[in-house]
Write a protein that holds these residues in place. Structure first.
Motif, PDB file in Angstrom:
ATOM      1  N   VAL A 101       0.772  -1.031  -0.220  1.00 55.30           N
ATOM      2  CA  VAL A 101       0.076   0.039  -0.176  1.00 55.30           C
ATOM      3  C   VAL A 101       0.934   1.306   0.088  1.00 55.30           C
ATOM      4  O   VAL A 101       0.502   2.267  -0.553  1.00 55.30           O
ATOM      5  N   GLU A 102       2.071   1.302   0.853  1.00 55.68           N
ATOM      6  CA  GLU A 102       2.771   2.370   0.778  1.00 55.68           C
ATOM      7  C   GLU A 102       3.496   2.880  -0.806  1.00 55.68           C
ATOM      8  O   GLU A 102       3.580   3.783  -1.068  1.00 55.68           O
ATOM      9  N   CYS A 103       3.646   1.731  -1.353  1.00 52.54           N
ATOM     10  CA  CYS A 103       4.191   1.817  -2.729  1.00 52.54           C
ATOM     11  C   CYS A 103       3.102   2.421  -3.682  1.00 52.54           C
ATOM     12  O   CYS A 103       3.381   3.317  -4.383  1.00 52.54           O
ATOM     13  N   ALA A 104       2.044   1.906  -3.409  1.00 49.06           N
ATOM     14  CA  ALA A 104       0.685   2.606  -4.136  1.00 49.06           C
ATOM     15  C   ALA A 104       0.615   3.812  -3.694  1.00 49.06           C
ATOM     16  O   ALA A 104       0.138   4.730  -4.736  1.00 49.06           O
ATOM     17  N   ILE A 105       0.713   4.090  -2.585  1.00 49.78           N
ATOM     18  CA  ILE A 105       0.576   5.500  -2.373  1.00 49.78           C
ATOM     19  C   ILE A 105       1.477   6.489  -3.062  1.00 49.78           C
ATOM     20  O   ILE A 105       1.277   7.633  -3.471  1.00 49.78           O
ATOM     21  N   LYS A 106       2.842   6.118  -2.875  1.00 53.31           N
ATOM     22  CA  LYS A 106       3.799   6.690  -3.353  1.00 53.31           C
ATOM     23  C   LYS A 106       3.942   6.920  -4.823  1.00 53.31           C
ATOM     24  O   LYS A 106       4.097   8.113  -5.661  1.00 53.31           O
ATOM     25  N   ARG A 133      -0.337  -1.126   9.074  1.00 49.53           N
ATOM     26  CA  ARG A 133       0.009  -0.298  10.293  1.00 49.53           C
ATOM     27  C   ARG A 133       1.324   0.774  10.300  1.00 49.53           C
ATOM     28  O   ARG A 133       2.099   0.859  11.243  1.00 49.53           O
ATOM     29  N   THR A 134       1.845   0.998   9.127  1.00 51.78           N
ATOM     30  CA  THR A 134       2.876   1.704   8.987  1.00 51.78           C
ATOM     31  C   THR A 134       2.577   3.349   9.033  1.00 51.78           C
ATOM     32  O   THR A 134       1.236   3.395   9.089  1.00 51.78           O
ATOM     33  N   MET A 135       3.143   4.420   9.301  1.00 50.54           N
ATOM     34  CA  MET A 135       2.792   5.517   9.583  1.00 50.54           C
ATOM     35  C   MET A 135       1.798   6.053   8.183  1.00 50.54           C
ATOM     36  O   MET A 135       0.937   6.836   8.568  1.00 50.54           O
ATOM     37  N   ALA A 136       2.018   5.798   7.000  1.00 53.36           N
ATOM     38  CA  ALA A 136       1.554   6.490   5.850  1.00 53.36           C
ATOM     39  C   ALA A 136       0.020   5.472   6.163  1.00 53.36           C
ATOM     40  O   ALA A 136      -1.043   6.065   5.695  1.00 53.36           O
ATOM     41  N   THR A 137       0.198   4.244   6.134  1.00 52.96           N
ATOM     42  CA  THR A 137      -1.184   3.415   6.043  1.00 52.96           C
ATOM     43  C   THR A 137      -1.944   3.488   7.252  1.00 52.96           C
ATOM     44  O   THR A 137      -3.295   3.636   7.158  1.00 52.96           O
ATOM     45  N   ILE A 138      -1.473   3.985   8.248  1.00 54.74           N
ATOM     46  CA  ILE A 138      -2.301   4.413   9.594  1.00 54.74           C
ATOM     47  C   ILE A 138      -3.140   5.730   9.432  1.00 54.74           C
ATOM     48  O   ILE A 138      -4.123   6.059   9.592  1.00 54.74           O
ATOM     49  N   SER A 139      -2.263   6.679   8.585  1.00 53.25           N
ATOM     50  CA  SER A 139      -2.841   7.747   8.188  1.00 53.25           C
ATOM     51  C   SER A 139      -3.742   7.617   7.068  1.00 53.25           C
ATOM     52  O   SER A 139      -4.750   8.679   7.148  1.00 53.25           O
ATOM     53  N   ALA A 140      -3.718   6.762   6.499  1.00 51.40           N
ATOM     54  CA  ALA A 140      -4.806   6.340   5.385  1.00 51.40           C
ATOM     55  C   ALA A 140      -6.209   5.926   5.829  1.00 51.40           C
ATOM     56  O   ALA A 140      -7.178   5.967   4.970  1.00 51.40           O
ATOM     57  N   SER A 141      -5.981   5.558   7.348  1.00 51.90           N
ATOM     58  CA  SER A 141      -7.188   5.051   7.662  1.00 51.90           C
ATOM     59  C   SER A 141      -7.900   5.862   8.688  1.00 51.90           C
ATOM     60  O   SER A 141      -7.077   6.707   9.325  1.00 51.90           O
ATOM     61  N   SER A 142      -9.308   6.028   8.698  1.00 48.45           N
ATOM     62  CA  SER A 142      -9.914   6.819   9.798  1.00 48.45           C
ATOM     63  C   SER A 142      -9.987   6.593  11.211  1.00 48.45           C
ATOM     64  O   SER A 142     -10.487   7.378  11.891  1.00 48.45           O
ATOM     65  N   GLN A 143      -9.566   5.397  11.393  1.00 45.69           N
ATOM     66  CA  GLN A 143      -9.864   4.744  12.652  1.00 45.69           C
ATOM     67  C   GLN A 143      -8.672   5.269  13.747  1.00 45.69           C
ATOM     68  O   GLN A 143      -7.686   4.934  13.835  1.00 45.69           O
ATOM     69  N   LEU A 153       0.016  12.485  12.325  1.00 41.49           N
ATOM     70  CA  LEU A 153       0.007  11.581  11.063  1.00 41.49           C
ATOM     71  C   LEU A 153       0.353  12.277   9.856  1.00 41.49           C
ATOM     72  O   LEU A 153       0.845  13.444   9.826  1.00 41.49           O
ATOM     73  N   LEU A 154       0.532  11.385   8.858  1.00 38.47           N
ATOM     74  CA  LEU A 154       1.109  11.769   7.379  1.00 38.47           C
ATOM     75  C   LEU A 154       0.010  12.803   6.947  1.00 38.47           C
ATOM     76  O   LEU A 154      -1.042  12.202   6.964  1.00 38.47           O
ATOM     77  N   GLU A 155       0.253  13.852   6.317  1.00 37.23           N
ATOM     78  CA  GLU A 155      -0.442  14.761   5.645  1.00 37.23           C
ATOM     79  C   GLU A 155      -1.047  14.146   4.356  1.00 37.23           C
ATOM     80  O   GLU A 155      -0.290  13.244   3.889  1.00 37.23           O
TER      81      GLU A 155
END
Ligand SMILES: *Cc1c(COP(=O)(O)O)cnc(C)c1O
Length: 395
Positions: A101-106, A133-143, A153-155
């Motif tokens: 998912v990180e790679c997908a976001i990048k 559960r990485t910083m980017a992927t928790i930032s991508a979640s609303s939970q 969180l990551l912007e």
């Protein structure tokens, strides 16, 4: 010292598996459990699958790991297979879902920024999503529960309601780079997106030059009855993250993209020491060799139909416990009238049946994809006995 050597971030139960046999796990004490959790949708070929074991053993004896600085006949082969099987033109291999998912976001950000548009970095994501559960992927979640203690969180993420196309449309702004969505929310409660929602996101992405990024970490690799769930929606993404089932238990993930979507990913843009090493590629080859064919996918669909019909009939006996059955393929959820964790523990401890809780009061069933009639019978017997013996905690 009171902290445990294993960092205490999981509420581990008393069951301690030491061996796996097809669709069963055997504990330290020798007891056998029917495994309808499959390492959370990972062991799609079940445990101790001879083909997967053989492939890993053979590769381990030959060559386990080399650097990505060298040519990779093993990686080229598996990437080509994924390209042939999907919408994608190119593949980056990872060791986990969150890295995929990180790679997908990048990749989605780089698509815009490579073209000089540095203002488009925001991904619209969906409430109750889970992306890792990485910083980017928790930032991508609303939970919120995943954010606590880890601020800031990551912007660059904006959350809207899942399956709410109007909400997604209204959220598009000058910073929007794309959408990131699970076709069936897994951790969120086995909630399939509607056809209209997925098609609508595709149309919005096309109309606004946005990236449609699918998180198929849980839904992918035959889990829903097609290689990837997007096929059932009649759309194709620009970027897709896959993991869990793809290694059959060996840590492997991948970020898939079209040539256009990957335009910002160039020499030096991204990397991973282990990602795509020969051992992982051998596991991926063995898994795809087993599942990427009409016969296997047909088996998943007919088995799903049978299991689902049995479940739907069964829950009618316990309207005070169960509300409905939902999901796709062998990613099924039974929505309960109450929080499902106590029932999951009851099935495990008293009936040797392994399931997983998910959000929205959902009992999650993600068995190995190789289950047959015998496992369905055993499952229904255990579930029936479990429901009959369950004294629900006061709602
Ligand atoms: C499990 C999961 C992830 C994270 O995968 P890891 O391998 O735990 O990093 C991401 N997205 C979805 C939809 C998942 O189910």
């Amino acid at each position: 010292m009171s902290i445990t050597p294993l960092m205490p971030v999981y509420p581990r139960c008393a069951f301690r598996p030491v061996r796996g046999e097809h669709c069963h796990l055997i504990g330290e004490d020798g007891r056998r459990y029917l495994d309808f959790a499959a390492g959370i949708a990972v062991n799609i070929l079940g445990h101790s699958h001879p083909g997967l074991i053989g492939a890993i053993q053979k590769q381990a004896e030959t060559l386990m790991h080399v650097s990505n600085l060298y040519g990779s006949p093993q990686g080229e082969k598996l990437a080509q297979r994924l390209v042939d099987l999907t919408f994608a033109d190119t593949v980056f291999f990872t060791n986990s879902g969150a890295e995929a998912v990180e790679c997908a976001i990048k990749t989605a950000r780089a698509y815009h920024q490579h073209a000089g548009d540095t203002q488009r970095y925001e991904l619209i994501t969906f409430n109750n999503a889970f992306h890792g559960r990485t910083m980017a992927t928790i930032s991508a979640s609303s939970q919120d529960k995943m954010h606590k203690g880890f601020m800031p969180l990551l912007e660059g993420f904006k959350y809207v309601d899942f399956d709410d196309l109007d909400g997604a449309r209204a959220a598009i702004g000058p910073h929007t780079a794309g959408f990131l969505v699970e076709p069936v929310q897994g951790e969120g409660g086995i909630r399939p997106a509607s056809d209209a929602f997925m098609k609508g996101l595709r149309d919005l992405a096309d109309a606004n030059d946005l990236m449609l990024v699918l998180d198929e970490v849980q839904t992918g690799v035959a889990r829903t009855g097609t290689m990837y769930a997007y096929e059932q929606y009649g759309i194709e993404p620009d970027i897709l993250a896959t993991a869990k089932g793809i290694g059959g238990g060996f840590p492997l993930g991948a970020c898939l993209a079209t040539e256009k979507a990957a335009r910002g990913m160039q020499i030096g843009s991204h990397g991973s020491t282990y990602g795509g090493n020969p051992l992982a590629m051998a596991a991926g080859e063995a898994v795809l060799g087993a599942v990427a064919n009409d016969e296997f996918l047909g088996h998943v669909r007919t088995t799903s139909d049978r299991l689902r019909a049995r479940l739907e009939q069964f829950i009618g006996n316990y309207p005070e416990l169960f509300e409905l059955v939902r999901g796709k393929g062998l990613m099924l959820g039974v929505k309960m009238r109450q929080e499902p964790r106590a029932f999951v523990a009851h099935l495990r401890d008293n009936h040797q049946l392994l399931t997983v809780a998910a959000g929205d009061n959902t009992l999650r069933l993600v068995p190995p994809l190789v289950i047959g009639d015998a496992e369905i019978e055993e499952f229904m017997d255990k579930l029936s006995a479990g429901a009959a013996s369950y004294a629900p905690v006061a709602a």
